[in-house]
Design an enzyme around this catalytic site. Structure first.
Site, PDB file in Angstrom:
ATOM      1  N   HIS A 138     -98.523  46.826 -44.326  1.00  0.00           N
ATOM      2  CA  HIS A 138     -98.361  45.496 -44.925  1.00  0.00           C
ATOM      3  C   HIS A 138     -98.566  46.054 -46.560  1.00  0.00           C
ATOM      4  CE1 HIS A 138     -98.743  42.984 -41.296  1.00  0.00           C
ATOM      5  NE2 HIS A 138     -99.915  43.887 -41.133  1.00  0.00           N
ATOM      6  N   SER A 177     -85.726  57.125 -71.318  1.00  0.00           N
ATOM      7  CA  SER A 177     -85.495  55.770 -71.720  1.00  0.00           C
ATOM      8  C   SER A 177     -85.034  56.326 -73.046  1.00  0.00           C
ATOM      9  CB  SER A 177     -86.696  54.968 -71.691  1.00  0.00           C
ATOM     10  OG  SER A 177     -86.642  53.795 -72.692  1.00  0.00           O
ATOM     11  N   LYS A 222     -91.188  57.246 -71.245  1.00  0.00           N
ATOM     12  CA  LYS A 222     -90.959  57.161 -69.833  1.00  0.00           C
ATOM     13  C   LYS A 222     -90.287  58.205 -69.240  1.00  0.00           C
ATOM     14  CE  LYS A 222     -90.557  53.635 -67.967  1.00  0.00           C
ATOM     15  NZ  LYS A 222     -89.645  52.704 -67.945  1.00  0.00           N
ATOM     16  N   GLU A 259     -83.914  56.076 -57.130  1.00  0.00           N
ATOM     17  CA  GLU A 259     -83.507  54.754 -57.297  1.00  0.00           C
ATOM     18  C   GLU A 259     -82.237  54.620 -56.837  1.00  0.00           C
ATOM     19  OE1 GLU A 259     -86.410  52.711 -60.816  1.00  0.00           O
ATOM     20  OE2 GLU A 259     -84.746  54.170 -61.112  1.00  0.00           O
TER      21      GLU A 259
END
Ligand code: ARG
Length: 479
Positions: free
Chosen positions: A166, A287, A293, A300
């Protein structure tokens, strides 16, 4: 050219005779498949060469004629590979292109290649050959991926991380155990691929358009030349069966799901919040506005690209559900979907393996979190059970001890003996040997558990298995 053949605009198509009107330009554009089925060129050529050999074997071509066909076909193959072959929507698909090129080279002999053959059984055969090759390539990529995971499990043996259910801290596990869990999943995918390969490896050619052929052909010869294990037994079914495409699309979907789950986990674990893994910068991007970043784009994209693979499976199933028996032109729509699934999964697998090789585990950061979250509570509960306490009672008692430790903001090991005795009169100092993440992991003894010895055995078993050459044998080619 035989005197019967009149080369008019009408019969440039493969069906000239009965038509009085030429094809509307708009219909030509709408119905062409050459823009995507040109990928089947090699398979179409392989199948045609085998078909020609069979025709000669059965007396439907003169001796040596199949040799002329084979040589011309190899020239056409070279032209295509070298980018010298001219593709045009005037010939709707790859089958008509290759046949036309053969006729251009061999005249009437070329006009015999389509004997006892229809594009319906031809395209089904080509697509099976294409999928079979893709299955073997993807199996090889999965093998590489598994090797990267096993290498990592070997490097990190001993490192303990929090295990989650969980997405809440649950019990401590070895990082290697977590890594090998992916090996198991991808191994089932490989076994599904092998299964799917068996049902793909059946020959439709010789089924004709739907009913077979009245000519004395021998389909076993073609099957043998092309490495098919079986000959399809019902011509109606064979020309329209695309179950193998759906099956492959499903296996690829599940590979996509597994890749996506793994990517999601590592995206989380590479965040500042977790900080468990350090991704190789060479697989991250930055970025354009936030200079600090370093984004996990490779992971992804692996997660994101699985979506189209799942969509392709859905499209294929819907494509087939309303079709009456035998070939319908709808079936042309199967190719872009399965090609896209194959391409996408191959691309994701090709990125995943080097990304794993370049990833490092951040042990100092992991060490900070491993004694937080009462990961040893279950270990203590099992120590009570081993001491004769009924499981429900042990669970409840440890629950109370956890509550006490939480209130005081300490670990279970930090509780004093008299505090423990207040909750559990039979408390013994011995129970302390079950506390702490290291102890919890080391006390495991069931088969398949995260016990260090069991995990070391698993690593060894995987290394042995994966170093054997367990890739499927490559099929014989007809040329
Ligand atoms: N391009 C077609 C396909 O992909 C080939 C078969 C066409 N057969 C036919 N009878 N029109 O399915």
């Amino acid at each position: 050219m035989s005197p019967l053949h009149k080369d008019t605009e009408l019969n440039q198509k493969a069906w000239g005779g009965v038509f009085k009107e030429v094809l509307d330009q708009r219909m030509e554009t709408f119905s062409e498949s050459i823009s995507f089925d040109r990928r089947l060129a090699d398979d179409d050529i392989d199948a045609s060469i085998a078909h020609a050999s069979m025709l000669e074997h059965c007396g439907l071509l003169e001796p040596n004629e199949s040799d002329h066909i084979r040589r011309a076909m190899e020239e056409i193959r070279t032209e295509i590979h070298e980018g010298r072959f001219e593709f045009t929507t005037a010939r709707e698909d790859i089958h008509l292109h290759i046949e036309a090129a053969l006729v251009a080279r061999l005249g009437d002999l070329g006009r015999r290649i389509h004997t006892a053959r229809s594009r319906n059984d031809q395209v089904a055969t080509d697509l099976r050959l294409y999928c079979r090759r893709a299955i073997d390539r993807i199996d090889g990529l999965l093998l590489n991926l598994q090797r990267s995971f096993v290498d990592m499990a070997q490097r990190e043996l001993g490192l303990i991380i929090p295990g989650y259910t969980h997405l809440r801290r649950a019990q401590p596990v070895l990082a290697s155990h977590q890594i090998l869990n992916w090996c198991e999943k991808f191994d089932r995918d490989r076994s599904r691929l092998r299964d799917c390969r068996t049902r793909t490896n059946v020959l439709p050619l010789g089924s004709g358009a739907l009913a077979g052929s009245s000519l004395p052909i021998d389909r076993d010869v073609v099957a043998k030349l092309l490495g098919f294990e079986k000959v399809a037994a019902n011509s109606l079914d064979a020309a329209s069966d695309r179950d193998f495409v759906c099956e492959l699309a499903f296996v690829l979907s599940l590979i996509g799901v597994h890749l996506s789950q793994w990517a999601e986990e590592w995206i989380l674990w590479s965040t500042q919040e977790y900080g468990y893994v350090l991704l190789p910068e060479s697989f991250c991007t930055g970025s354009s506005i936030m200079p600090q970043k370093i984004n996990p784009d490779a992971l992804e994209l692996i997660r994101g690209k699985s979506a189209r693979v799942l969509g392709n499976l859905q499209s294929l199933l819907v494509l087939l559900k309303g079709l009456p028996t035998a070939y319908n032109r709808d079936l042309q729509e199967d190719k872009e979907r399965i090609f896209d699934s194959i391409d996408t999964v191959e691309a994701s697998l090709s990125i995943a393996a080097p990304l794993i090789d370049g990833t490092r585990w951040n042990s100092p950061q992991i060490a900070l979190s491993i004694e937080q979250g009462y990961l040893d509570a279950t270990s203590l509960m099992e120590a009570f059970i081993a001491h004769g306490v009924p499981q429900r009672t042990a669970h409840e008692t440890v629950g109370r001890l956890v509550r006490l430790a939480m209130t005081k903001g300490v670990t279970l090991a930090d509780l004093a003996d008299n505090e423990c005795r207040a909750e559990y009169p039979d408390w013994k100092g011995d129970f302390r040997s079950s506390l702490g993440s290291k102890a919890a992991v080391e006390r495991m003894q069931s088969f398949g558990s995260t016990a260090p010895a069991a995990v070391a055995d698993q690593i060894e078993a995987w290394s042995r298995r994966l170093s054997d050459n367990d890739r499927p044998s490559t099929e014989p080619r007809s040329n």
